[in-house]
Design an enzyme around this catalytic site. Structure first.
Site, PDB file in Angstrom:
ATOM      1  N   ALA A  33      51.575 105.475 164.185  1.00 31.11           N
ATOM      2  CA  ALA A  33      51.782 104.346 165.110  1.00 31.11           C
ATOM      3  C   ALA A  33      51.784 104.784 166.501  1.00 31.11           C
ATOM      4  O   ALA A  33      51.114 105.888 166.692  1.00 31.11           O
ATOM      5  CB  ALA A  33      53.246 103.775 164.915  1.00 31.11           C
ATOM      6  N   ASN A  34      52.251 104.048 167.427  1.00 32.99           N
ATOM      7  CA  ASN A  34      52.271 104.513 168.977  1.00 32.99           C
ATOM      8  C   ASN A  34      53.371 104.034 169.692  1.00 32.99           C
ATOM      9  O   ASN A  34      54.485 103.267 168.855  1.00 32.99           O
ATOM     10  CB  ASN A  34      51.021 104.163 169.593  1.00 32.99           C
TER      11      ASN A  34
END
Ligand code: CTP
Ligand code: CA
Length: 224
Positions: A33-34
């Protein structure tokens, strides 16, 4: 999930907004993810709804709750986000504020990947995700009249964002500098440059809700 309709200049207009990060599964318990919080995309959806638009809010797993008065479509991966956006069309405008993971693991494991005693770590193979903004901006049929992308950069912001606008075929790019020193990523404020066919226009630093209201007003103006 349903949707009060406010009065305003966007009444009768339908806008799709993407927001938040995407999560790309590795196995049933892990993902890539980020750091996107979803704050700016959420504020944009709220501002558009506040001007009377019918908003379809396609969001990855974000930190902030979705706004009221919009139709929320929760997704996890980039491919789910693309499918949800396509299902939400036709629309008058689309705003792509999501931080879409550029890559996903080529083969998601159906079972939890286990450590091998004494063995090497798994070598993950990546493939590129679909570019949702470019896919919609380059549609020959059913393209929203106004397609707005974002460009989070850490250097040469305007040059990178101008090139990105041309590469993706969108009408506007909202560019910002997300270098850690700016405090914008995950912070309450934003400082953006709006890049259109007419050039680049830098707005003063302001709260993310204020950026959202200004952008929504510009969208209303552009749709007429
Ligand atoms: N975007 C998208 N789908 C992707 C990647 C990006 O829709 N798979 C959208 C984002 O929502 C944003 C714009 O494209 O509106 C620019 O995203 P950005 O990550 O800055 O651009 P990339 O083309 O992925 O280039 P890079 O990350 O290498 O700078
Ligand atoms: Ca990217």
């Amino acid at each position: 999930i349903e949707a009060a309709v406010a009065d305003g200049p966007l009444k009768g207009r339908r806008v799709v907004v993407t927001s938040g990060p995407t999560q790309e599964p590795i196995d049933p318990v892990r993902y890539i993810a980020n750091r996107s919080s979803g704050a700016q995309g959420t504020a944009i959806a709220a501002a558009l709804a506040g001007l009377g638009a019918e908003v379809v809010f396609v969001t990855g797993p974000a930190d902030v709750a979705p706004p009221g008065g919009v139709t929320v479509v929760p997704v996890e991966s980039a491919r789910e986000m693309l499918a949800a956006v396509e299902a939400a069309l036709p629309a008058d405008a689309a705003v792509f504020a999501a931080a879409v993971a550029d890559w996903r693991v080529a083969e998601q494991s159906g079972a939890k990947i286990k450590k091998q005693p004494g063995g090497a770590p798994p070598a993950l193979q990546f493939v590129e995700n679909p570019d949702i903004l470019a896919a919609i901006a380059r549609r020959s049929a059913g393209r929203p009249a106004l397609v707005v992308g974002f460009a989070a950069e850490t250097d040469d912001v305007i040059a990178h964002a101008t090139a990105k606008r041309a590469r993706k075929g969108c009408d506007w790019i909202v560019a910002n500098d997300v270098s850690p020193a700016t405090g914008i990523m995950g912070g309450a404020e934003n400082e953006v440059t709006l890049i259109t066919a007419d050039g680049a226009e830098t707005w003063p630093r302001m709260g993310k809700p204020e950026v959202a209201r200004r952008l929504a007003a510009r969208i209303a103006e552009a749709l007429g």
